[in-house]
Scaffold this motif. Structure first.
Motif, short mmCIF file in Angstrom:
data_model
loop_
_atom_site.label_atom_id
_atom_site.label_comp_id
_atom_site.label_asym_id
_atom_site.label_seq_id
_atom_site.Cartn_x
_atom_site.Cartn_y
_atom_site.Cartn_z
N VAL A 181 0.85 -1.19 0.00
CA VAL A 181 0.00 0.00 0.00
C VAL A 181 0.88 1.24 0.00
O VAL A 181 1.82 1.33 0.79
CB VAL A 181 -0.93 0.02 1.24
CG1 VAL A 181 -1.72 1.31 1.31
CG2 VAL A 181 -1.86 -1.18 1.24
N ASN A 182 0.59 2.16 -0.87
CA ASN A 182 1.23 3.47 -0.86
C ASN A 182 0.22 4.48 -0.36
O ASN A 182 -0.99 4.26 -0.45
CB ASN A 182 1.69 3.87 -2.26
CG ASN A 182 2.85 3.02 -2.73
OD1 ASN A 182 3.63 2.51 -1.93
ND2 ASN A 182 2.96 2.86 -4.03
N VAL A 183 0.71 5.57 0.17
CA VAL A 183 -0.17 6.65 0.60
C VAL A 183 0.13 7.89 -0.22
O VAL A 183 1.27 8.14 -0.58
CB VAL A 183 -0.02 6.94 2.12
CG1 VAL A 183 -0.49 5.76 2.94
CG2 VAL A 183 1.41 7.28 2.48
N GLY A 184 -0.92 8.62 -0.56
CA GLY A 184 -0.75 9.84 -1.33
C GLY A 184 -0.43 11.00 -0.41
O GLY A 184 -0.87 11.03 0.74
N GLU A 228 6.52 3.12 8.42
CA GLU A 228 6.82 1.90 9.18
C GLU A 228 5.87 1.74 10.37
O GLU A 228 5.47 0.64 10.71
CB GLU A 228 8.28 1.92 9.64
CG GLU A 228 8.73 0.62 10.29
CD GLU A 228 8.60 -0.59 9.36
OE1 GLU A 228 8.27 -1.68 9.87
OE2 GLU A 228 8.81 -0.45 8.15
N ARG A 229 5.49 2.85 11.01
CA ARG A 229 4.58 2.77 12.16
C ARG A 229 3.25 2.15 11.76
O ARG A 229 2.62 1.46 12.56
CB ARG A 229 4.38 4.15 12.79
CG ARG A 229 3.59 5.10 11.93
CD ARG A 229 3.36 6.46 12.60
NE ARG A 229 2.52 7.30 11.80
CZ ARG A 229 2.94 8.02 10.76
NH1 ARG A 229 4.20 8.02 10.42
NH2 ARG A 229 2.10 8.75 10.07
N GLU A 230 2.83 2.38 10.51
CA GLU A 230 1.58 1.78 10.03
C GLU A 230 1.75 0.29 9.77
O GLU A 230 0.85 -0.49 10.04
CB GLU A 230 1.10 2.49 8.75
CG GLU A 230 0.44 3.81 9.01
CD GLU A 230 -0.80 3.66 9.88
OE1 GLU A 230 -1.76 2.99 9.47
OE2 GLU A 230 -0.80 4.22 10.99
N ASN A 280 -2.73 -5.26 11.66
CA ASN A 280 -2.69 -6.71 11.86
C ASN A 280 -2.95 -7.47 10.56
O ASN A 280 -2.56 -8.63 10.43
CB ASN A 280 -3.73 -7.13 12.90
CG ASN A 280 -3.42 -6.57 14.26
OD1 ASN A 280 -2.27 -6.57 14.68
ND2 ASN A 280 -4.43 -6.06 14.94
N HIS A 281 -3.65 -6.84 9.62
CA HIS A 281 -4.01 -7.48 8.37
C HIS A 281 -3.80 -6.50 7.22
O HIS A 281 -3.81 -5.28 7.43
CB HIS A 281 -5.50 -7.90 8.37
CG HIS A 281 -5.83 -8.82 9.50
ND1 HIS A 281 -5.48 -10.14 9.51
CD2 HIS A 281 -6.51 -8.59 10.66
CE1 HIS A 281 -5.92 -10.70 10.64
NE2 HIS A 281 -6.54 -9.79 11.34
N THR A 282 -3.67 -7.01 6.00
CA THR A 282 -3.48 -6.15 4.85
C THR A 282 -4.73 -5.31 4.57
O THR A 282 -4.62 -4.28 3.94
CB THR A 282 -3.15 -6.96 3.58
OG1 THR A 282 -4.21 -7.90 3.34
CG2 THR A 282 -1.83 -7.69 3.73
N TRP A 283 -5.88 -5.74 5.07
CA TRP A 283 -7.11 -4.99 4.82
C TRP A 283 -7.40 -3.97 5.91
O TRP A 283 -8.38 -3.23 5.82
CB TRP A 283 -8.31 -5.94 4.64
CG TRP A 283 -8.55 -6.82 5.81
CD1 TRP A 283 -9.22 -6.51 6.96
CD2 TRP A 283 -8.13 -8.18 5.96
NE1 TRP A 283 -9.24 -7.56 7.82
CE2 TRP A 283 -8.58 -8.62 7.23
CE3 TRP A 283 -7.42 -9.06 5.16
CZ2 TRP A 283 -8.32 -9.89 7.69
CZ3 TRP A 283 -7.18 -10.33 5.63
CH2 TRP A 283 -7.63 -10.72 6.89
N ASP A 284 -6.57 -3.89 6.94
CA ASP A 284 -6.75 -2.86 7.96
C ASP A 284 -6.53 -1.48 7.35
O ASP A 284 -5.69 -1.31 6.47
CB ASP A 284 -5.76 -3.07 9.11
CG ASP A 284 -6.17 -4.21 10.03
OD1 ASP A 284 -7.35 -4.61 9.98
OD2 ASP A 284 -5.31 -4.69 10.80
N PRO A 285 -7.24 -0.48 7.86
CA PRO A 285 -7.09 0.88 7.31
C PRO A 285 -5.70 1.45 7.59
O PRO A 285 -5.02 1.03 8.52
CB PRO A 285 -8.17 1.68 8.02
CG PRO A 285 -8.52 0.92 9.23
CD PRO A 285 -8.23 -0.52 8.93
N VAL A 286 -5.31 2.38 6.75
CA VAL A 286 -4.07 3.13 6.93
C VAL A 286 -4.44 4.50 7.44
O VAL A 286 -5.29 5.17 6.86
CB VAL A 286 -3.30 3.25 5.59
CG1 VAL A 286 -2.05 4.10 5.77
CG2 VAL A 286 -2.97 1.89 5.03
#
Length: 135
Positions: free
Chosen positions: A103-106, A121-123, A128-134
């Motif tokens: 996942v990248n963030v804009g 890195e903190r995110e 816990n899962h790849t589908w957790d929100p950022v």
């Protein structure tokens, strides 16, 4: 111009006629060019649905893209969600789907230039899962 309406060359008829038999679609027209944000606010002002979804012209929706977003809103109605944006190559138009959970963030720099950044890195540690929100 056609009967006071903008004529859509791609559809071959005015947009209002195209959506005549789609009762959930309402065409809203500004009297002058307003820009993206004002146009979206105009649409939001007349919308009757409890959830609004904005799609830009470059968006291509894959099967099952909406349900996870709606679930987040159902869990917390104050949530604003955005899907992971996959890449379509600007030269070959090849679609690059991200299955890895990458996942990248804009973000914007001080010149207000948009670019993509690696997720902090903190995110990575918080999720816990790849589908957790950022956040």
């Amino acid at each position: 111009m056609y009967s006071g309406l903008l004529y859509d060359a791609h559809l071959g008829r005015p947009l209002e006629d195209y959506f005549l038999h789609q009762p959930k679609v309402k065409v809203v027209r500004a009297r002058r060019r307003e820009g993206l944000i004002r146009a979206r606010l105009m649409g939001a002002a007349v919308a009757k649905a409890p959830i609004l979804t904005y799609l830009d012209s470059h968006c291509e929706c894959a099967q099952g893209w909406l349900e996870p977003l709606l679930q987040r809103i159902a869990n917390n109605w104050t949530t604003v969600v955005c899907p992971v944006i996959d890449v379509i190559d600007d030269e070959t138009f090849e679609y690059h789907f991200r299955e890895s959970g990458e996942v990248n963030v804009g973000g914007f720099d001080w010149n207000l230039q948009f670019s993509w950044h690696a997720m902090p890195e903190r995110e990575h540690k918080r999720r816990n899962h790849t589908w957790d929100p950022v956040w």
